[in-house]
Design a protein around this motif. Structure first.
Motif, PDB file in Angstrom:
ATOM      1  N   HIS A 175       0.908  -1.113   0.194  1.00 23.83           N
ATOM      2  CA  HIS A 175      -0.090   0.007  -0.168  1.00 23.83           C
ATOM      3  C   HIS A 175       0.834   1.218  -0.128  1.00 23.83           C
ATOM      4  O   HIS A 175       2.306   1.177   0.189  1.00 23.83           O
ATOM      5  N   THR A 176       0.104   2.313  -0.095  1.00 24.57           N
ATOM      6  CA  THR A 176       1.034   3.842  -0.276  1.00 24.57           C
ATOM      7  C   THR A 176       1.384   4.199   1.172  1.00 24.57           C
ATOM      8  O   THR A 176       2.046   5.033   1.402  1.00 24.57           O
ATOM      9  N   SER A 177       0.759   3.440   2.146  1.00 19.61           N
ATOM     10  CA  SER A 177       0.736   3.884   3.488  1.00 19.61           C
ATOM     11  C   SER A 177       2.219   4.031   4.199  1.00 19.61           C
ATOM     12  O   SER A 177       2.293   5.216   4.983  1.00 19.61           O
ATOM     13  N   PRO A 178       3.172   3.466   3.658  1.00 14.62           N
ATOM     14  CA  PRO A 178       4.317   3.509   4.040  1.00 14.62           C
ATOM     15  C   PRO A 178       5.061   5.096   3.900  1.00 14.62           C
ATOM     16  O   PRO A 178       6.035   5.488   4.584  1.00 14.62           O
ATOM     17  N   VAL A 179       4.394   5.542   2.994  1.00 13.55           N
ATOM     18  CA  VAL A 179       4.905   6.897   2.785  1.00 13.55           C
ATOM     19  C   VAL A 179       4.663   8.148   3.827  1.00 13.55           C
ATOM     20  O   VAL A 179       5.072   8.961   3.961  1.00 13.55           O
ATOM     21  N   GLN A 180       3.355   7.675   4.354  1.00 12.04           N
ATOM     22  CA  GLN A 180       3.252   8.540   5.660  1.00 12.04           C
ATOM     23  C   GLN A 180       4.197   8.446   6.584  1.00 12.04           C
ATOM     24  O   GLN A 180       4.639   9.581   7.153  1.00 12.04           O
ATOM     25  N   HIS A 213      -2.727   0.972  -8.217  1.00  8.43           N
ATOM     26  CA  HIS A 213      -2.567   2.065  -8.078  1.00  8.43           C
ATOM     27  C   HIS A 213      -3.163   2.709  -6.859  1.00  8.43           C
ATOM     28  O   HIS A 213      -4.290   2.450  -6.744  1.00  8.43           O
ATOM     29  N   GLN A 214      -2.456   3.322  -5.790  1.00 14.90           N
ATOM     30  CA  GLN A 214      -3.287   4.059  -4.705  1.00 14.90           C
ATOM     31  C   GLN A 214      -2.891   5.126  -4.498  1.00 14.90           C
ATOM     32  O   GLN A 214      -1.867   5.548  -5.055  1.00 14.90           O
ATOM     33  N   VAL A 215      -3.733   6.136  -3.993  1.00 14.55           N
ATOM     34  CA  VAL A 215      -3.058   7.376  -3.418  1.00 14.55           C
ATOM     35  C   VAL A 215      -3.494   7.516  -1.860  1.00 14.55           C
ATOM     36  O   VAL A 215      -4.639   7.152  -1.673  1.00 14.55           O
ATOM     37  N   GLU A 216      -2.292   8.015  -1.075  1.00 17.67           N
ATOM     38  CA  GLU A 216      -2.444   7.986   0.137  1.00 17.67           C
ATOM     39  C   GLU A 216      -2.749   9.592   0.279  1.00 17.67           C
ATOM     40  O   GLU A 216      -1.969  10.413  -0.417  1.00 17.67           O
ATOM     41  N   GLY A 217      -3.314   9.909   1.406  1.00 15.95           N
ATOM     42  CA  GLY A 217      -3.600  11.301   2.053  1.00 15.95           C
ATOM     43  C   GLY A 217      -3.084  11.264   3.300  1.00 15.95           C
ATOM     44  O   GLY A 217      -3.249  10.343   4.244  1.00 15.95           O
ATOM     45  N   LEU A 218      -2.294  12.481   3.779  1.00 14.49           N
ATOM     46  CA  LEU A 218      -1.910  12.783   5.182  1.00 14.49           C
ATOM     47  C   LEU A 218      -1.951  14.145   5.528  1.00 14.49           C
ATOM     48  O   LEU A 218      -1.391  14.864   4.867  1.00 14.49           O
ATOM     49  N   VAL A 219      -2.614  14.311   6.530  1.00 17.03           N
ATOM     50  CA  VAL A 219      -2.412  15.774   7.109  1.00 17.03           C
ATOM     51  C   VAL A 219      -2.069  15.681   8.733  1.00 17.03           C
ATOM     52  O   VAL A 219      -2.603  14.915   9.335  1.00 17.03           O
ATOM     53  N   ILE A 220      -1.163  16.162   8.876  1.00 16.78           N
ATOM     54  CA  ILE A 220      -0.454  16.325  10.195  1.00 16.78           C
ATOM     55  C   ILE A 220      -0.415  17.603  10.624  1.00 16.78           C
ATOM     56  O   ILE A 220       0.227  18.471  10.151  1.00 16.78           O
ATOM     57  N   ASP A 221      -1.135  17.925  11.751  1.00 15.12           N
ATOM     58  CA  ASP A 221      -1.237  19.536  12.438  1.00 15.12           C
ATOM     59  C   ASP A 221      -1.534  19.466  13.883  1.00 15.12           C
ATOM     60  O   ASP A 221      -1.844  18.376  14.303  1.00 15.12           O
ATOM     61  N   ARG A 222      -1.904  20.587  14.396  1.00 14.22           N
ATOM     62  CA  ARG A 222      -2.427  20.635  15.658  1.00 14.22           C
ATOM     63  C   ARG A 222      -3.898  20.719  15.691  1.00 14.22           C
ATOM     64  O   ARG A 222      -4.353  21.347  14.925  1.00 14.22           O
TER      65      ARG A 222
END
Ligand code: DAH
Length: 370
Positions: A175-180, A213-222
């Motif tokens: 999966h594309t999650s390791p890019v997180q 193919h997958q697309v991963e999304g990630l948002v990290i913030d407060r």
């Protein structure tokens, strides 16, 4: 002193009278070829006494040079005349349409990835990438997937027979999650990324290919919460499917790397037996289709990626790019995506000029009408 002017004049005359390039070449061989008459004179110098040689050599050399020059000059003149003739007879009609050059088309997967990049760029996301040959730690362990997780089994995942030099067990990412994990580790927080790319599983039938193919999304913030997740997905899906009436349903689910986890369904209507996205799935004649997995990033994943989970939190999602393409552009067999059949590409491919932009619309026109 020896006089070769008669010979020279004769040669000049014949060269001047040569009708074409092949006649000229025949003359060159006759005079200057290995068995040629002028070459013969040059060779005869070797058999002469020194005095005789001294007397005749300059004239013979001069003859050879004169003949060679005459040949070259005539050749040049013939070629110029030929060009002149072509220029005079050939005309170029600038009003004629240019012949169509064979051109390739953009694969639907590339097109959809471009569309995703465009949509998410507008929301402040950048594109991150990671390796397709991944270590077990990034692919599973750092994502809080326990040893017992089925995806870790040999028959689900393509492992490499040999470990990396540092002892890590290597595999084709599932999966594309390791890019997180990789992006949190390399860029820190805050973050807004999508990570499109190829992933691999030991799966093969009409709806599964070993590579997809997958697309991963990630948002990290407060202070990121589920509301941000829902708004982002809704905005993304409305822009992608170019419909304002996309309705989402968030269903509680489980992924090791998110807590809480939600499965996101979209409502569709059945139109002539085909699913058309839009409207609530609860309306009569409608239904819900599972589209993607998401959730709030598990604090253990944030911690293993080197960030303090008490300061930083976020959401993540993962969705199949091929699946998105099929839903938007109407293909029904996933396997055809990767057959490399030019007829399929001609039919479903896109013009390279059709760049998705938010102002002109992210949806593309096919190069050939269906
Ligand atoms: N990695 C999951 C899969 O391949 C998809 C996924 C689910 C990704 C939830 C996520 C997520 O980022 O939050 O099935």
């Amino acid at each position: 002193m020896a006089d070769y002017s008669v010979l020279e004049n004769e040669a000049r005359e014949r060269i001047g009278a040569a009708a074409d390039l092949s006649a000229l070449e025949a003359l060159r061989i006759e005079f200057l070829g290995k068995q040629g008459s002028v070459s013969g004179l040059l060779k005869s110098l070797g058999a002469m006494s020194p005095e005789e040689r001294l007397a005749k050599a300059p004239a013979i050399q001069a003859l050879r040079e004169a003949v060679a020059n005459a040949l070259a000059a005539r050749k040049e003149a013939m070629e110029a005349a030929e060009l002149e003739a072509r220029l005079a007879t050939e005309t170029l009609d600038l009003s004629l349409p240019a012949p169509e050059l064979p051109k390739g088309s953009v694969h639907p997967v590339s097109q959809v990835m471009d569309e995703l990049a465009e949509i998410f760029a507008d929301l402040g996301f950048s594109v991150a990438t990671g390796p397709e040959i991944e270590g077990e730690w990034h692919n599973f362990t750092a994502l809080n997937m326990p040893e017992s997780h089925p995806a870790r089994a040999m028959h689900d995942t393509f492992y490499f027979p040999d470990a990396a030099p540092d002892g890590r067990k290597m595999l084709l990412r599932t999966h594309t999650s390791p890019v997180q994990v990789r992006t949190m580790m390399s860029a820190g927080a805050p973050l807004r990324i999508i990570a499109p790319g190829r992933v691999y599983r030991s799966d093969s039938d009409a709806t599964h290919t070993p590579m997809f193919h997958q697309v991963e999304g990630l948002v990290i913030d407060r202070d990121i919460h589920l509301g941000h997740l829902k708004w982002t997905l809704e905005t993304f899906l409305k822009a992608f499917f170019e419909r304002e009436d996309i309705v989402l349903r968030l269903r509680p689910s489980y992924f090791p790397f998110t807590e809480p986890s939600v499965e996101v369904d979209v409502g569709f209507a059945l139109v002539n037996g085909k699913r058309v996205l839009g409207g609530s799935g609860d309306a009569p004649g409608h239904g819900w289709m599972e589209l993607l997995g998401s959730g709030m990033v598990n604090r253990r994943v944030i911690e293993m990626s080197g960030l303090d989970p008490d300061q930083w939190q976020g959401f993540a999602f993962g969705v199949g790019v091929d699946r998105l393409a099929m839903l938007k552009y109407g293909m029904d067999d996933l396997r055809a995506f990767f057959d490399g059949d030019v007829r399929w590409l001609k039919h479903y491919g896109f013009s390279f000029l059709d760049q998705p932009t938010l102002s002109a619309g992210v949806g593309a026109q096919r190069t050939h009408a269906p």
